[in-house]
Design a protein around this motif. Sequence first.
Motif, short mmCIF file in Angstrom:
data_model
loop_
_atom_site.label_atom_id
_atom_site.label_comp_id
_atom_site.label_asym_id
_atom_site.label_seq_id
_atom_site.Cartn_x
_atom_site.Cartn_y
_atom_site.Cartn_z
N SER A 289 0.93 -1.28 -0.13
CA SER A 289 0.04 0.19 -0.05
C SER A 289 0.74 1.22 0.05
O SER A 289 0.70 2.13 -0.75
CB SER A 289 -0.94 -0.03 1.23
OG SER A 289 -1.83 1.24 1.29
N LEU A 290 1.89 1.33 0.56
CA LEU A 290 2.93 2.49 0.98
C LEU A 290 3.62 2.61 -0.63
O LEU A 290 3.68 3.75 -0.83
CB LEU A 290 3.73 2.32 2.01
CG LEU A 290 2.98 2.39 3.37
CD1 LEU A 290 4.02 2.03 4.64
CD2 LEU A 290 2.81 4.13 3.51
N ASN A 291 3.94 1.52 -0.94
CA ASN A 291 4.71 1.65 -2.40
C ASN A 291 3.95 2.33 -3.38
O ASN A 291 4.22 3.20 -4.13
CB ASN A 291 5.17 0.35 -2.69
CG ASN A 291 6.46 -0.20 -2.26
OD1 ASN A 291 7.27 0.85 -2.10
ND2 ASN A 291 6.69 -1.31 -1.92
N LYS A 292 2.38 2.06 -3.24
CA LYS A 292 1.45 2.42 -4.32
C LYS A 292 1.34 4.10 -3.92
O LYS A 292 1.27 4.89 -4.83
CB LYS A 292 0.11 1.75 -4.26
CG LYS A 292 0.42 0.39 -4.95
CD LYS A 292 -1.06 -0.34 -4.86
CE LYS A 292 -0.80 -1.59 -5.48
NZ LYS A 292 -2.31 -2.53 -5.38
N THR A 293 1.31 4.24 -2.78
CA THR A 293 1.15 5.75 -2.26
C THR A 293 2.20 6.77 -2.60
O THR A 293 2.03 7.66 -3.04
CB THR A 293 0.83 5.59 -0.88
OG1 THR A 293 -0.39 5.10 -0.41
CG2 THR A 293 0.68 7.11 -0.24
N ILE A 294 3.60 5.97 -2.60
CA ILE A 294 4.63 6.63 -3.00
C ILE A 294 4.77 7.01 -4.28
O ILE A 294 5.20 8.20 -4.80
CB ILE A 294 5.91 6.00 -2.32
CG1 ILE A 294 5.97 6.06 -0.75
CG2 ILE A 294 7.25 6.62 -2.84
CD1 ILE A 294 6.85 5.37 -0.04
N ALA A 295 4.25 6.08 -5.27
CA ALA A 295 4.52 6.24 -6.54
C ALA A 295 3.42 7.38 -6.94
O ALA A 295 3.57 8.01 -7.89
CB ALA A 295 4.04 4.92 -7.22
N ASP A 296 2.40 7.34 -6.38
CA ASP A 296 1.24 8.44 -6.54
C ASP A 296 1.68 9.73 -6.20
O ASP A 296 1.41 10.68 -6.88
CB ASP A 296 -0.14 7.82 -6.03
CG ASP A 296 -1.26 8.81 -6.35
OD1 ASP A 296 -1.46 9.18 -7.50
OD2 ASP A 296 -1.82 9.53 -5.32
N ASN A 297 2.43 9.61 -5.00
CA ASN A 297 2.84 10.96 -4.48
C ASN A 297 3.88 11.57 -5.71
O ASN A 297 3.85 12.81 -6.19
CB ASN A 297 3.57 10.70 -3.30
CG ASN A 297 2.78 10.56 -1.96
OD1 ASN A 297 3.32 9.93 -1.13
ND2 ASN A 297 1.59 10.82 -2.24
N GLU A 298 4.74 10.81 -6.09
CA GLU A 298 5.75 11.37 -7.07
C GLU A 298 5.18 11.68 -8.47
O GLU A 298 5.43 12.82 -8.98
CB GLU A 298 6.86 10.15 -7.31
CG GLU A 298 7.70 9.88 -6.23
CD GLU A 298 8.68 8.57 -6.49
OE1 GLU A 298 8.37 7.97 -7.47
OE2 GLU A 298 9.47 8.41 -5.60
N GLN A 299 4.13 11.00 -8.79
CA GLN A 299 3.27 11.57 -9.99
C GLN A 299 2.72 12.79 -9.67
O GLN A 299 2.76 13.88 -10.57
CB GLN A 299 2.11 10.48 -10.41
CG GLN A 299 3.02 9.26 -11.11
CD GLN A 299 3.54 9.45 -12.25
OE1 GLN A 299 3.19 10.27 -13.02
NE2 GLN A 299 4.77 8.89 -12.42
N LYS A 300 1.97 13.11 -8.60
CA LYS A 300 1.37 14.09 -8.38
C LYS A 300 2.23 15.41 -8.17
O LYS A 300 2.02 16.51 -8.24
CB LYS A 300 0.38 13.94 -7.00
CG LYS A 300 -0.82 13.23 -7.71
CD LYS A 300 -1.67 12.96 -6.32
CE LYS A 300 -2.93 12.15 -6.86
NZ LYS A 300 -3.57 11.71 -5.95
N ILE A 301 3.31 15.02 -7.51
CA ILE A 301 4.52 16.31 -7.07
C ILE A 301 4.55 16.76 -8.65
O ILE A 301 5.03 18.03 -8.91
CB ILE A 301 5.79 15.74 -6.67
CG1 ILE A 301 5.38 15.58 -5.25
CG2 ILE A 301 6.92 16.58 -6.65
CD1 ILE A 301 6.51 14.72 -4.43
N GLY A 302 5.26 15.89 -9.82
CA GLY A 302 5.27 16.40 -11.06
C GLY A 302 4.45 17.32 -11.55
O GLY A 302 4.46 18.15 -12.31
N SER A 303 3.04 16.68 -11.48
CA SER A 303 1.93 17.50 -11.75
C SER A 303 1.74 18.83 -11.29
O SER A 303 1.42 19.91 -12.03
CB SER A 303 0.58 16.62 -11.65
OG SER A 303 -0.48 17.29 -12.18
#
Length: 389
Positions: A289-303
């Motif tokens: 769950s945390l790995n998925k959250t971290i990947a989503d965080n990184e995408q949203k930071i770029g956005s």
Amino acid sequence: MRIKRRVFAPCLALALAGAAPLGVYGGSPEFARSAEEWARLQDDVLEYDEIEDLVAEYNATVQTNQLDLNEFKKKYGDTKEDVSAKYRDMADEIYASVDYPDADDPTYGYIVASVVMAEVQAKNLLQQADDNLEDSEIIYLNYKQAEKTLVTVAQSNMISYEKSQLALKQAELALKQAETSLATANTRYANGLVTQVDVLNAQEARMTAERNRESARSAIENVRQKLLVMLGWRYDAQPEIRKLPSSDLNRILGMDPQADKAAAVENNYTLKVNKKKLANAGSENTIDSLNKTIADNEQKIGSSLVTNYQNVLTAKLALDQAAAELELENRNLRSAEVNFQQGNISRTELENQQYAVQNKQLALEIADLNLFQAMETYDWCVKGLASTT
């Protein structure tokens, strides 16, 4: 040296014998800064580039959070294992205190209910110990993110304070125009050139302009009080608030959402917290769950970087447009001055054109502040506050 009259939160550390009075040096001990730095923070002058340090030293929420962090470390320790062990110790203490009464005890039902509740509490603590991901570093990162967010709010308030002053000048210009229009309407009415309705409309326009001026004054005071309290002054203090720096257009040349993403990801507080939780995680489900959250965080930071960069470019276009409109009104004014000298337009028409130039000058200054704020927001994204939602 004038000392800022601040409202101090409780001191973060015990004062040493002979140290300065409580709160004089803010949240940090005297030795944390040079005498020159303390003098600059303690004078009755507010400059934009002081805000981050003022929040760190004098903001009540920041000081309270530091106290809470110290209390957390004292009570639970530093590591995840320390915190989990504390939960287990608390559960053991509850279990050790559990004592079922004799069946013939008249308070048997009441005591049993209390014992059951205590056991449930102990089980919950044991579950917390098993599920715990937090440690003192995570608490620190959350508080540090809160502190930097407060800095951005204070910066925004100082920008709003200056924009509100410009808005007041615009309101005062509008009132002058309304008063001129009313005087003209009264003259024309006396000469039978307009009706009483026209005079009443001019009077209403003047009253509206007066209300707008008072509203602008109120807005200035409201944002001023918010700003001062956030930075440790009393709400009714009267420090000198200096003008903000003008926008440096060269900053835009150094902005690149793709190139800046690495720094934004590395600095992001939410991402740091989630990565620390991942390091503390034990179960596969939590890790996944945390790995998925971290990947989503990184995408949203770029956005978030891209969005805020576009906001900078939009603000720059608005500044260019405001500059072009000011130049146009200046040309119109030069033409109006010639026409006035030649007797082709009235003094009122000339004054109206002068008002138009002043309004466009104020609009240009507001556009510059908007660009400055957009650039600051982009930089804070890079420095760790990019949105992850």
